[in-house]
Design a protein around this motif. Sequence first.
Motif, short mmCIF file in Angstrom:
data_model
loop_
_atom_site.label_atom_id
_atom_site.label_comp_id
_atom_site.label_asym_id
_atom_site.label_seq_id
_atom_site.Cartn_x
_atom_site.Cartn_y
_atom_site.Cartn_z
N LYS A 1 0.78 -0.86 -0.03
CA LYS A 1 -0.18 0.09 0.25
C LYS A 1 1.17 1.06 0.12
CE LYS A 1 -4.53 -1.90 1.98
NZ LYS A 1 -5.82 -1.82 3.10
N ARG A 2 1.89 1.38 0.71
CA ARG A 2 2.30 2.07 0.83
C ARG A 2 3.21 3.14 -0.64
NH1 ARG A 2 6.66 1.25 5.32
NH2 ARG A 2 7.57 -0.52 3.68
N SER A 3 3.76 1.67 -1.42
CA SER A 3 4.08 1.68 -3.15
C SER A 3 3.02 2.22 -3.20
CB SER A 3 5.50 0.75 -3.53
OG SER A 3 4.09 -0.84 -3.87
N GLY A 4 1.73 2.13 -3.09
CA GLY A 4 0.77 3.02 -4.50
C GLY A 4 0.19 1.78 -4.82
N ALA A 5 -0.01 0.82 -3.95
CA ALA A 5 -1.40 -0.43 -4.56
C ALA A 5 -2.62 -0.06 -3.63
CB ALA A 5 -0.65 -1.97 -3.86
N ARG A 6 -3.48 0.34 -4.12
CA ARG A 6 -4.79 0.30 -4.03
C ARG A 6 -5.76 -0.43 -3.36
NH1 ARG A 6 -7.70 5.86 -6.85
NH2 ARG A 6 -6.04 6.89 -7.03
N ALA A 7 -5.44 -1.90 -4.24
CA ALA A 7 -6.25 -2.89 -3.46
C ALA A 7 -5.37 -4.24 -3.14
CB ALA A 7 -6.86 -3.34 -4.78
N VAL A 8 -5.36 -4.78 -2.03
CA VAL A 8 -4.32 -6.33 -2.02
C VAL A 8 -5.39 -7.26 -1.32
CG1 VAL A 8 -2.70 -7.38 -0.18
CG2 VAL A 8 -2.77 -4.54 -0.90
N VAL A 9 -5.98 -8.43 -2.41
CA VAL A 9 -6.55 -8.91 -2.04
C VAL A 9 -6.16 -10.33 -1.84
CG1 VAL A 9 -8.99 -10.29 -3.12
CG2 VAL A 9 -8.28 -7.85 -3.51
N THR A 10 -6.20 -11.36 -0.86
CA THR A 10 -4.83 -12.36 -0.32
C THR A 10 -6.43 -13.29 -1.01
OG1 THR A 10 -6.00 -12.66 1.79
CG2 THR A 10 -3.95 -11.67 1.02
N LEU A 11 -6.24 -15.01 -1.07
CA LEU A 11 -6.99 -15.62 -1.53
C LEU A 11 -6.78 -16.97 -0.54
CD1 LEU A 11 -6.47 -14.18 -4.59
CD2 LEU A 11 -8.63 -15.73 -5.47
N GLY A 12 -7.47 -17.38 0.08
CA GLY A 12 -6.51 -18.28 1.10
C GLY A 12 -7.16 -18.55 2.29
N PRO A 13 -6.96 -19.51 3.22
CA PRO A 13 -7.66 -19.84 4.45
C PRO A 13 -8.05 -18.72 5.30
CG PRO A 13 -5.73 -21.02 4.57
CD PRO A 13 -5.67 -20.26 3.19
N GLU A 14 -6.89 -17.80 5.18
CA GLU A 14 -6.92 -16.72 6.76
C GLU A 14 -7.03 -16.21 5.88
OE1 GLU A 14 -3.95 -18.52 9.33
OE2 GLU A 14 -5.00 -20.04 9.73
N ARG A 15 -8.21 -14.68 7.09
CA ARG A 15 -7.29 -13.00 6.59
C ARG A 15 -6.08 -12.37 6.66
NH1 ARG A 15 -11.80 -8.93 8.59
NH2 ARG A 15 -10.39 -8.22 7.99
N VAL A 16 -6.22 -11.12 5.98
CA VAL A 16 -4.60 -10.89 6.73
C VAL A 16 -5.05 -9.20 7.39
CG1 VAL A 16 -1.98 -9.90 5.73
CG2 VAL A 16 -3.61 -12.12 4.98
N GLU A 17 -4.61 -8.46 8.20
CA GLU A 17 -4.79 -7.56 8.53
C GLU A 17 -4.42 -6.38 7.24
OE1 GLU A 17 -3.77 -3.97 11.85
OE2 GLU A 17 -2.70 -6.60 11.98
N GLY A 18 -5.64 -5.57 6.98
CA GLY A 18 -5.14 -4.81 5.47
C GLY A 18 -5.32 -4.81 4.76
#
Length: 321
Positions: free
Chosen positions: A130-147
């Motif tokens: 996000k600091r580098s400019g990514a507006r969306a970070v989406v994970t696909l997996g068994p657990e969520r990641v903060e942020g």
Amino acid sequence: MARLAGVSRATVSYVLNNTSAVRISEPTRRRVQEAAKELGYVPHAAARSLRAGHSRMVLMPAPNVPVGPLYSQFLNELQWALSRLDYTVVQYGGVGLHGDEAARAWAELRPVAVLVPGGGLGPEGVHILKRSGARAVVTLGPERVEGAHALLLDHHGVGHSAGVHLLAQGRRRVGVVIPQKPGLEFFAAPRLEGVRRAVEDTDATVTELPLAYEEEAAARLAARWRSLALDAVFAYNDEYAMLLMRALQDEGVGVPEETAVVGADDLMLGRLLRPRLSTVHIELPSGQDLAELVDRVVRDPGGVPEVHEVLGARIVHRESS
């Protein structure tokens, strides 16, 4: 280009930049696009990023584990849907990169969005992106990641569906194939646990069966099958199920008379076998829905991260069980 299309330079700019604030008729849009094609025009990605304030690149790190036909189909659908929304999809093959180190490598490309399959990304990695400019970070997996936004893929349900089905068929000594392939434990472990949950509080037993994806390994397992006294097997996925079922038949073990066999993924090839392969049909998220989520977050990045449970599983009963 404007002269060839018979329009103003401003109209050319609106069409080539897919500007939604200005209404352009479809015939005019086609004339500009045909002129661009005739002149061999190629958009300048960096210039377009400067005008928009961000890139249109969606980065998808290549999975660190082998993916089957079902997941490949989902990725193809997702890439098509993103391209329809004017995003450029780039797959990143960072073999050996993990965690924050991987996130730094991805951030160097300044993507507007990152879709991360599997685990390994932590809160610090999300912050780096996000600091580098990514507006969306989406994970696909068994657990969520903060942020990060999360599509939760819970593979317990896959094993649970198979276990419940086998119990209903009267099977009580269930083997579960665990692939001996690095990385696949990410999927295999929760599927095994799902079978165990299905047989809780019953007289059924569950036996782990490590298996390499090799004919010789399947033949060795089949040769000692009767000594294991198993009357059913959930073979991780259809490919392992077909491998083992062929070896059992070669050994003279009747399917399903002596041993019921169930796979997962519902591949077409499993329907062509005799007996036809019972399987767990897995419902992955729609590529179109995920593309729309990415686009929505890119347009409005300040919202609360969304979490969606998206993996469905249901048994498809055929002759092998």
